[in-house]
Design a protein around this motif. Structure first.
Motif, PDB file in Angstrom:
ATOM      1  N   GLU A  92       0.837  -1.191   0.000  1.00 27.56           N
ATOM      2  CA  GLU A  92       0.000   0.000   0.000  1.00 27.56           C
ATOM      3  C   GLU A  92       0.873   1.243   0.000  1.00 27.56           C
TER       4      GLU A  92
ATOM      5  N   ARG B 265       1.447   4.817   1.629  1.00 25.56           N
ATOM      6  CA  ARG B 265       1.104   5.590   2.822  1.00 25.56           C
ATOM      7  C   ARG B 265       1.674   6.991   2.651  1.00 25.56           C
TER       8      ARG B 265
ATOM      9  N   ASP C 225       1.877  12.122   7.648  1.00 21.02           N
ATOM     10  CA  ASP C 225       1.106  13.246   8.183  1.00 21.02           C
ATOM     11  C   ASP C 225       1.727  14.584   7.791  1.00 21.02           C
TER      12      ASP C 225
ATOM     13  N   VAL D  56      -3.898  11.868  10.795  1.00 20.76           N
ATOM     14  CA  VAL D  56      -4.403  10.944   9.781  1.00 20.76           C
ATOM     15  C   VAL D  56      -4.726   9.616  10.446  1.00 20.76           C
ATOM     16  N   HIS D  57      -5.925   9.121  10.169  1.00 25.01           N
ATOM     17  CA  HIS D  57      -6.339   7.802  10.635  1.00 25.01           C
ATOM     18  C   HIS D  57      -6.941   7.087   9.434  1.00 25.01           C
ATOM     19  N   ARG D  58      -6.260   6.073   8.957  1.00 26.09           N
ATOM     20  CA  ARG D  58      -6.624   5.335   7.748  1.00 26.09           C
ATOM     21  C   ARG D  58      -6.732   6.307   6.576  1.00 26.09           C
ATOM     22  N   GLU D  59      -7.874   6.467   5.987  1.00 20.51           N
ATOM     23  CA  GLU D  59      -8.047   7.341   4.814  1.00 20.51           C
ATOM     24  C   GLU D  59      -8.752   8.646   5.181  1.00 20.51           C
ATOM     25  N   THR D  60      -8.638   9.062   6.432  1.00 17.61           N
ATOM     26  CA  THR D  60      -9.296  10.269   6.915  1.00 17.61           C
ATOM     27  C   THR D  60      -8.267  11.191   7.553  1.00 17.61           C
TER      28      THR D  60
ATOM     29  N   MET E  65      -7.598  11.527   0.568  1.00 14.65           N
ATOM     30  CA  MET E  65      -8.151  11.335   1.911  1.00 14.65           C
ATOM     31  C   MET E  65      -9.411  12.161   2.092  1.00 14.65           C
TER      32      MET E  65
END
Length: 120
Positions: free
Chosen positions: A15, A17, A20, A51-55, A91
């Motif tokens: 993936e 990434r 932040d 940032v938490h996952r895609e948010t 995001m």
């Protein structure tokens, strides 16, 4: 020479990434685009991101010229930051908190963006 016989599913390959701090730089640049140049003696916008996952939750601190329509300018910053983070980092941005750190009085003879000079 060997031929590739099987393909690995996308989930199995890894993936991407985005750090932040990269998202924070995107947010700060977007805030700069929306708010315009900082007032004379003012600092450019700064952003912090969680940032938490895609948010991504974003907090932007900026300095604005005064007098001017502060609410309109903060709304423009919120919209632009959410739009650019969504487009460039992929995001969702459910929250953009804008904190006005300081207001700078306009110099004599100049009006900051968003101020009207209507006289009857």
């Amino acid at each position: 020479m060997t031929a590739v016989t099987g393909r690995v599913a996308a989930a199995g390959r890894g993936e991407t990434r985005i750090a932040d701090r990269v998202v924070a730089k995107i947010a700060a640049q977007a805030a700069r685009e929306a708010a315009g140049e900082p007032p004379t003696g003012g600092a450019p916008p700064r952003a912090t991101v969680t940032v938490h996952r895609e948010t991504a939750r974003v907090r932007v601190s900026l300095e604005l010229g005064y007098p001017g329509d502060i609410g309109r300018r903060c709304g423009a910053v919120r919209r632009r930051v959410a739009e650019r983070v969504r487009a460039l980092a992929g995001m969702e941005v459910p929250e953009v908190a804008v904190q006005v750190e300081r207001l700078h009085l306009a110099e004599a003879g100049t009006a900051p963006e968003g101020a009207s000079d209507e006289r009857a």
